[in-house]
Design a protein around this motif. Structure first.
Motif, PDB file in Angstrom:
ATOM      1  N   SER A 155       0.814  -1.211   0.000  1.00 41.82           N
ATOM      2  CA  SER A 155       0.000   0.000   0.000  1.00 41.82           C
ATOM      3  C   SER A 155       0.845   1.257   0.000  1.00 41.82           C
ATOM      4  O   SER A 155       1.966   1.262   0.497  1.00 41.82           O
ATOM      5  CB  SER A 155      -0.880   0.043   1.258  1.00 41.82           C
ATOM      6  OG  SER A 155      -1.742  -1.054   1.311  1.00 41.82           O
ATOM      7  N   ILE A 156       0.228   2.323  -0.540  1.00 42.75           N
ATOM      8  CA  ILE A 156       0.744   3.671  -0.357  1.00 42.75           C
ATOM      9  C   ILE A 156      -0.348   4.483   0.322  1.00 42.75           C
ATOM     10  O   ILE A 156      -1.538   4.147   0.217  1.00 42.75           O
ATOM     11  CB  ILE A 156       1.199   4.339  -1.680  1.00 42.75           C
ATOM     12  CG1 ILE A 156       0.037   4.471  -2.674  1.00 42.75           C
ATOM     13  CG2 ILE A 156       2.374   3.578  -2.284  1.00 42.75           C
ATOM     14  CD1 ILE A 156       0.369   5.288  -3.924  1.00 42.75           C
ATOM     15  N   TYR A 157       0.052   5.554   1.013  1.00 41.42           N
ATOM     16  CA  TYR A 157      -0.880   6.366   1.787  1.00 41.42           C
ATOM     17  C   TYR A 157      -0.665   7.843   1.518  1.00 41.42           C
ATOM     18  O   TYR A 157       0.468   8.289   1.358  1.00 41.42           O
ATOM     19  CB  TYR A 157      -0.689   6.101   3.285  1.00 41.42           C
ATOM     20  CG  TYR A 157      -0.908   4.665   3.680  1.00 41.42           C
ATOM     21  CD1 TYR A 157      -2.179   4.202   4.019  1.00 41.42           C
ATOM     22  CD2 TYR A 157       0.154   3.769   3.698  1.00 41.42           C
ATOM     23  CE1 TYR A 157      -2.373   2.875   4.374  1.00 41.42           C
ATOM     24  CE2 TYR A 157      -0.040   2.435   4.058  1.00 41.42           C
ATOM     25  CZ  TYR A 157      -1.307   2.004   4.389  1.00 41.42           C
ATOM     26  OH  TYR A 157      -1.505   0.699   4.737  1.00 41.42           O
ATOM     27  N   PHE A 158      -1.767   8.608   1.531  1.00 39.09           N
ATOM     28  CA  PHE A 158      -1.728  10.057   1.324  1.00 39.09           C
ATOM     29  C   PHE A 158      -3.070  10.628   1.769  1.00 39.09           C
ATOM     30  O   PHE A 158      -3.964   9.880   2.166  1.00 39.09           O
ATOM     31  CB  PHE A 158      -1.428  10.398  -0.152  1.00 39.09           C
ATOM     32  CG  PHE A 158      -2.326   9.684  -1.132  1.00 39.09           C
ATOM     33  CD1 PHE A 158      -3.439  10.310  -1.654  1.00 39.09           C
ATOM     34  CD2 PHE A 158      -2.040   8.389  -1.532  1.00 39.09           C
ATOM     35  CE1 PHE A 158      -4.272   9.656  -2.561  1.00 39.09           C
ATOM     36  CE2 PHE A 158      -2.859   7.724  -2.442  1.00 39.09           C
ATOM     37  CZ  PHE A 158      -3.972   8.365  -2.952  1.00 39.09           C
ATOM     38  N   PHE A 159      -3.205  11.960   1.714  1.00 40.22           N
ATOM     39  CA  PHE A 159      -4.420  12.618   2.183  1.00 40.22           C
ATOM     40  C   PHE A 159      -5.084  13.396   1.064  1.00 40.22           C
ATOM     41  O   PHE A 159      -4.418  13.965   0.200  1.00 40.22           O
ATOM     42  CB  PHE A 159      -4.097  13.580   3.347  1.00 40.22           C
ATOM     43  CG  PHE A 159      -3.708  12.851   4.596  1.00 40.22           C
ATOM     44  CD1 PHE A 159      -4.673  12.485   5.522  1.00 40.22           C
ATOM     45  CD2 PHE A 159      -2.384  12.512   4.835  1.00 40.22           C
ATOM     46  CE1 PHE A 159      -4.323  11.798   6.675  1.00 40.22           C
ATOM     47  CE2 PHE A 159      -2.024  11.830   5.987  1.00 40.22           C
ATOM     48  CZ  PHE A 159      -2.997  11.472   6.911  1.00 40.22           C
ATOM     49  N   ASP A 160      -6.434  13.431   1.102  1.00 37.80           N
ATOM     50  CA  ASP A 160      -7.193  14.262   0.160  1.00 37.80           C
ATOM     51  C   ASP A 160      -7.317  15.669   0.750  1.00 37.80           C
ATOM     52  O   ASP A 160      -6.873  15.918   1.878  1.00 37.80           O
ATOM     53  CB  ASP A 160      -8.541  13.615  -0.190  1.00 37.80           C
ATOM     54  CG  ASP A 160      -9.642  13.827   0.846  1.00 37.80           C
ATOM     55  OD1 ASP A 160      -9.407  14.434   1.916  1.00 37.80           O
ATOM     56  OD2 ASP A 160     -10.769  13.371   0.588  1.00 37.80           O
ATOM     57  N   PRO A 161      -7.910  16.633   0.018  1.00 41.52           N
ATOM     58  CA  PRO A 161      -7.964  18.011   0.527  1.00 41.52           C
ATOM     59  C   PRO A 161      -8.880  18.184   1.735  1.00 41.52           C
ATOM     60  O   PRO A 161      -8.857  19.235   2.373  1.00 41.52           O
ATOM     61  CB  PRO A 161      -8.475  18.818  -0.671  1.00 41.52           C
ATOM     62  CG  PRO A 161      -9.168  17.842  -1.539  1.00 41.52           C
ATOM     63  CD  PRO A 161      -8.465  16.531  -1.328  1.00 41.52           C
ATOM     64  N   ASN A 162      -9.666  17.171   2.072  1.00 43.65           N
ATOM     65  CA  ASN A 162     -10.545  17.229   3.238  1.00 43.65           C
ATOM     66  C   ASN A 162      -9.888  16.659   4.485  1.00 43.65           C
ATOM     67  O   ASN A 162     -10.471  16.678   5.559  1.00 43.65           O
ATOM     68  CB  ASN A 162     -11.832  16.446   2.953  1.00 43.65           C
ATOM     69  CG  ASN A 162     -12.524  16.946   1.724  1.00 43.65           C
ATOM     70  OD1 ASN A 162     -12.977  18.084   1.682  1.00 43.65           O
ATOM     71  ND2 ASN A 162     -12.591  16.129   0.687  1.00 43.65           N
ATOM     72  N   GLY A 163      -8.672  16.117   4.332  1.00 42.65           N
ATOM     73  CA  GLY A 163      -7.976  15.504   5.457  1.00 42.65           C
ATOM     74  C   GLY A 163      -8.255  14.023   5.610  1.00 42.65           C
ATOM     75  O   GLY A 163      -7.811  13.400   6.574  1.00 42.65           O
ATOM     76  N   HIS A 164      -8.988  13.417   4.646  1.00 46.90           N
ATOM     77  CA  HIS A 164      -9.239  11.978   4.699  1.00 46.90           C
ATOM     78  C   HIS A 164      -7.994  11.235   4.228  1.00 46.90           C
ATOM     79  O   HIS A 164      -7.421  11.568   3.193  1.00 46.90           O
ATOM     80  CB  HIS A 164     -10.429  11.586   3.814  1.00 46.90           C
ATOM     81  CG  HIS A 164     -11.713  12.231   4.205  1.00 46.90           C
ATOM     82  ND1 HIS A 164     -12.275  12.084   5.455  1.00 46.90           N
ATOM     83  CD2 HIS A 164     -12.551  13.044   3.509  1.00 46.90           C
ATOM     84  CE1 HIS A 164     -13.405  12.765   5.507  1.00 46.90           C
ATOM     85  NE2 HIS A 164     -13.593  13.358   4.347  1.00 46.90           N
ATOM     86  N   ARG A 165      -7.590  10.238   5.005  1.00 47.71           N
ATOM     87  CA  ARG A 165      -6.435   9.429   4.613  1.00 47.71           C
ATOM     88  C   ARG A 165      -6.879   8.435   3.557  1.00 47.71           C
ATOM     89  O   ARG A 165      -7.900   7.747   3.714  1.00 47.71           O
ATOM     90  CB  ARG A 165      -5.858   8.686   5.815  1.00 47.71           C
ATOM     91  CG  ARG A 165      -4.529   8.008   5.503  1.00 47.71           C
ATOM     92  CD  ARG A 165      -3.943   7.361   6.727  1.00 47.71           C
ATOM     93  NE  ARG A 165      -2.518   7.139   6.570  1.00 47.71           N
ATOM     94  CZ  ARG A 165      -1.915   6.041   7.014  1.00 47.71           C
ATOM     95  NH1 ARG A 165      -2.585   5.098   7.639  1.00 47.71           N
ATOM     96  NH2 ARG A 165      -0.620   5.900   6.849  1.00 47.71           N
ATOM     97  N   LEU A 166      -6.115   8.355   2.478  1.00 47.79           N
ATOM     98  CA  LEU A 166      -6.396   7.422   1.396  1.00 47.79           C
ATOM     99  C   LEU A 166      -5.282   6.399   1.311  1.00 47.79           C
ATOM    100  O   LEU A 166      -4.115   6.692   1.590  1.00 47.79           O
ATOM    101  CB  LEU A 166      -6.501   8.158   0.054  1.00 47.79           C
ATOM    102  CG  LEU A 166      -7.656   9.151  -0.044  1.00 47.79           C
ATOM    103  CD1 LEU A 166      -7.541   9.991  -1.293  1.00 47.79           C
ATOM    104  CD2 LEU A 166      -8.976   8.405  -0.044  1.00 47.79           C
ATOM    105  N   GLU A 167      -5.657   5.190   0.910  1.00 48.24           N
ATOM    106  CA  GLU A 167      -4.711   4.100   0.702  1.00 48.24           C
ATOM    107  C   GLU A 167      -4.969   3.530  -0.685  1.00 48.24           C
ATOM    108  O   GLU A 167      -6.113   3.283  -1.052  1.00 48.24           O
ATOM    109  CB  GLU A 167      -4.935   3.013   1.759  1.00 48.24           C
ATOM    110  CG  GLU A 167      -4.155   1.743   1.536  1.00 48.24           C
ATOM    111  CD  GLU A 167      -4.471   0.660   2.565  1.00 48.24           C
ATOM    112  OE1 GLU A 167      -3.846  -0.412   2.487  1.00 48.24           O
ATOM    113  OE2 GLU A 167      -5.336   0.866   3.430  1.00 48.24           O
TER     114      GLU A 167
END
Length: 177
Positions: free
Chosen positions: A122-134
């Motif tokens: 997996s990789i992880y990052f955040f959307d502009p709302n602060g939701h963590r995405l994988e």
């Protein structure tokens, strides 16, 4: 007996519907499929205007967001670590995962990973709302997934009694990167 077909959609809150649509289109190639706006909540009849957007996450999966401008600013559950609440989306394979990481970094996102979880990476990052995405790519064998399914109930039962991590699937963390 209830016979579920699939998840119809999963909904989260967003700060700005247009910004969210634009971001998901640009960064994850997700298409806006439906937008619903009301001045009254259909289920409660509360007067609370909202915009509800639906994005195609592939293969019939839908990620939805609500913009609710009359509510206090978005926050998060401060008692829950940031890594816990996340939206995980699957990509085809590890090559697609690495390509996605490179593409997202080129768009200016800060990416963590790939992280090896034994049967997926997996990789992880955040959307502009602060939701963590994988973004995740499966790497396990049929036998490995069968073994995980076999021990799942045993692990939950042991956890419920001890609150100590059971070791039935400790082999996941021993697999090579």
């Amino acid at each position: 007996m209830i016979n579920l077909k699939r998840i119809h959609h999963v909904a989260y809150r967003c700060k700005d519907a247009k910004e969210t649509v634009d971001w998901y289109q640009k960064h994850l190639n997700m298409e806006l499929t439906v937008a619903i706006a009301e001045n009254e909540v259909p289920s409660t009849k509360a007067p609370d205007p909202y915009m509800h957007i639906f994005l195609d996450a592939g293969m019939g999966n839908v990620l939805a967001f609500f913009e609710i401008p009359n509510s206090p600013d978005m926050g998060r559950d401060e008692n829950t670590p940031q890594w816990v609440q996340h939206i995980a989306l699957e990509v085809e394979d590890v090559d697609a995962l690495v390509a996605a990481k490179n593409d997202l970094q080129a768009l200016g996102l800060d990416i963590l990973g790939p992280v090896n979880h034994g049967v997926f990476k997996s990789i992880y990052f955040f959307d502009p709302n602060g939701h963590r995405l994988e973004l995740a790519a499966n790497t396990g064998t049929t036998e490995q997934y069968d073994e995980l399914k076999r021990v799942a109930s045993l692990m939950v039962e042991e956890w419920s009694k001890t609150k100590i991590a059971p070791t039935h699937a400790a082999w996941l963390h021993e697999l090579d990167d």
